[in-house]
Enzyme design. Sequence first.
Site, PDB file in Angstrom:
ATOM      1  N   ARG A 146      50.621  24.496  95.167  1.00 31.29           N
ATOM      2  CA  ARG A 146      51.122  25.523  96.072  1.00 31.29           C
ATOM      3  C   ARG A 146      50.060  25.836  97.118  1.00 31.29           C
ATOM      4  O   ARG A 146      48.866  25.659  96.880  1.00 31.29           O
ATOM      5  CB  ARG A 146      51.474  26.798  95.304  1.00 31.29           C
ATOM      6  CG  ARG A 146      52.494  26.601  94.179  1.00 31.29           C
ATOM      7  CD  ARG A 146      52.642  27.893  93.373  1.00 31.29           C
ATOM      8  NE  ARG A 146      53.632  27.759  92.311  1.00 31.29           N
ATOM      9  CZ  ARG A 146      53.342  27.414  91.051  1.00 31.29           C
ATOM     10  NH1 ARG A 146      52.070  27.175  90.706  1.00 31.29           N
ATOM     11  NH2 ARG A 146      54.295  27.318  90.147  1.00 31.29           N
ATOM     12  N   LYS A 170      49.606  30.565  89.110  1.00 33.63           N
ATOM     13  CA  LYS A 170      50.223  31.872  88.934  1.00 33.63           C
ATOM     14  C   LYS A 170      49.870  32.455  87.568  1.00 33.63           C
ATOM     15  O   LYS A 170      49.705  31.724  86.597  1.00 33.63           O
ATOM     16  CB  LYS A 170      51.744  31.753  89.052  1.00 33.63           C
ATOM     17  CG  LYS A 170      52.247  31.493  90.470  1.00 33.63           C
ATOM     18  CD  LYS A 170      53.764  31.470  90.500  1.00 33.63           C
ATOM     19  CE  LYS A 170      54.308  31.331  91.909  1.00 33.63           C
ATOM     20  NZ  LYS A 170      55.782  31.317  91.939  1.00 33.63           N
ATOM     21  N   HIS A 242      56.046  24.184 101.038  1.00 31.35           N
ATOM     22  CA  HIS A 242      56.708  23.805  99.789  1.00 31.35           C
ATOM     23  C   HIS A 242      57.428  22.466  99.920  1.00 31.35           C
ATOM     24  O   HIS A 242      57.730  21.828  98.911  1.00 31.35           O
ATOM     25  CB  HIS A 242      57.690  24.907  99.362  1.00 31.35           C
ATOM     26  CG  HIS A 242      57.298  25.565  98.081  1.00 31.35           C
ATOM     27  ND1 HIS A 242      56.053  26.116  97.874  1.00 31.35           N
ATOM     28  CD2 HIS A 242      57.977  25.724  96.912  1.00 31.35           C
ATOM     29  CE1 HIS A 242      55.996  26.610  96.649  1.00 31.35           C
ATOM     30  NE2 HIS A 242      57.131  26.375  96.045  1.00 31.35           N
ATOM     31  N   ARG A 245      55.324  19.967  98.442  1.00 32.70           N
ATOM     32  CA  ARG A 245      55.381  20.089  96.975  1.00 32.70           C
ATOM     33  C   ARG A 245      56.659  19.431  96.445  1.00 32.70           C
ATOM     34  O   ARG A 245      56.636  18.714  95.447  1.00 32.70           O
ATOM     35  CB  ARG A 245      55.327  21.576  96.607  1.00 32.70           C
ATOM     36  CG  ARG A 245      55.295  21.885  95.112  1.00 32.70           C
ATOM     37  CD  ARG A 245      54.930  23.354  94.951  1.00 32.70           C
ATOM     38  NE  ARG A 245      55.278  23.918  93.658  1.00 32.70           N
ATOM     39  CZ  ARG A 245      54.518  23.824  92.567  1.00 32.70           C
ATOM     40  NH1 ARG A 245      53.378  23.159  92.625  1.00 32.70           N
ATOM     41  NH2 ARG A 245      54.882  24.383  91.439  1.00 32.70           N
ATOM     42  N   HIS A 268      54.698  24.328  86.264  1.00 35.74           N
ATOM     43  CA  HIS A 268      55.900  25.090  85.934  1.00 35.74           C
ATOM     44  C   HIS A 268      55.840  25.567  84.482  1.00 35.74           C
ATOM     45  O   HIS A 268      55.553  24.768  83.583  1.00 35.74           O
ATOM     46  CB  HIS A 268      57.160  24.230  86.118  1.00 35.74           C
ATOM     47  CG  HIS A 268      57.564  24.065  87.539  1.00 35.74           C
ATOM     48  ND1 HIS A 268      58.385  23.050  87.985  1.00 35.74           N
ATOM     49  CD2 HIS A 268      57.258  24.788  88.662  1.00 35.74           C
ATOM     50  CE1 HIS A 268      58.567  23.153  89.285  1.00 35.74           C
ATOM     51  NE2 HIS A 268      57.891  24.198  89.712  1.00 35.74           N
ATOM     52  N   TYR A 277      64.639  18.847  90.476  1.00 36.10           N
ATOM     53  CA  TYR A 277      64.280  17.622  91.179  1.00 36.10           C
ATOM     54  C   TYR A 277      65.054  16.410  90.665  1.00 36.10           C
ATOM     55  O   TYR A 277      65.159  15.408  91.367  1.00 36.10           O
ATOM     56  CB  TYR A 277      62.775  17.371  91.070  1.00 36.10           C
ATOM     57  CG  TYR A 277      61.967  18.440  91.754  1.00 36.10           C
ATOM     58  CD1 TYR A 277      61.920  18.518  93.143  1.00 36.10           C
ATOM     59  CD2 TYR A 277      61.284  19.405  91.022  1.00 36.10           C
ATOM     60  CE1 TYR A 277      61.198  19.512  93.783  1.00 36.10           C
ATOM     61  CE2 TYR A 277      60.557  20.400  91.652  1.00 36.10           C
ATOM     62  CZ  TYR A 277      60.526  20.448  93.029  1.00 36.10           C
ATOM     63  OH  TYR A 277      59.816  21.437  93.654  1.00 36.10           O
TER      64      TYR A 277
END
Length: 296
Positions: A146, A170, A242, A245, A268, A277
């Site tokens: 990110r 995150k 993004h 990404r 994730h 995806y």
Amino acid sequence: MNISLKLFIEYLQIEKNCSQYTVEHYHHDINDFFVFMAEEAISDLKDVEYSDVRIYLTKLYEKQLSRRTVARRISCLRSFYKFLLREKLVDENPIALVSIPKGEKRLPDFFYEQELELLFESCETETALGKRNKALLELLYGTGIRVSECCKIRLTDLDFYLSTVLVHGKGQKQRYVPFGSFAQDELESYIQTARKELLKSKEDHGFLFVNFRGGPLTDRGVREILNKMFDHSALHGKIHPHKLRHTFATHLLNNGADLRTVQELLGHAFLSSTQVYTHVTNEHLRRTYMSTHPRA
């Protein structure tokens, strides 16, 4: 700034460790609600009722905002009121019973390999900024990280012997992500020459990417750089960080990577976040089949 909003922004920055980009979104959405309150002559957050929120929702739809944007606004206000309740600044949460509209199921936007080549070819590497930009692009595509994670990278997070970078993701989570020879070559070239030039004899703050003033590169700075690079290329449409990404994940899956590996690389928490995806790659397979099979 409204004192309640000021406290909430501090909570997002300190306790939740949100990126500046996320904080700006919250700030914008809550200010929009304050404008609505002023129009409706509601002077205090305590006075907002469920019926007022329904009127606000109606106004959002009248502006023909997408369901995704409306959902984000409601989710933002819900978090804001949860915080206000926790701090005993309001007595109840009028957003609690408001249902968030389901967003449109859109496939992630990504570059085809030929398109990406055009973007890389448009990069000039004669100047310090050009070398930085090429290294930035190679790292974003080569790792799928990110933008907020990219801006946090320090020189000490890079291991050129193992070709890995320690990514601070995150929720204070960390992960090691490998990068390829293209990214390594550009990063080494940038660090050895361009980065020193951009620092302009200032004290080294340790962050990998430096802006033209010598300070650490921000999320917004990365977006501006990518937009300029895209404008100078032969590509059409829009670019957002993004998208690189999404491209990283899609290209891995198209070339045989398993879903669990891609999940780990993207950072994730849930496999369901990565599974989106597979729809992209299935569509790619379908188009390939339809264009190549004699009986299609």
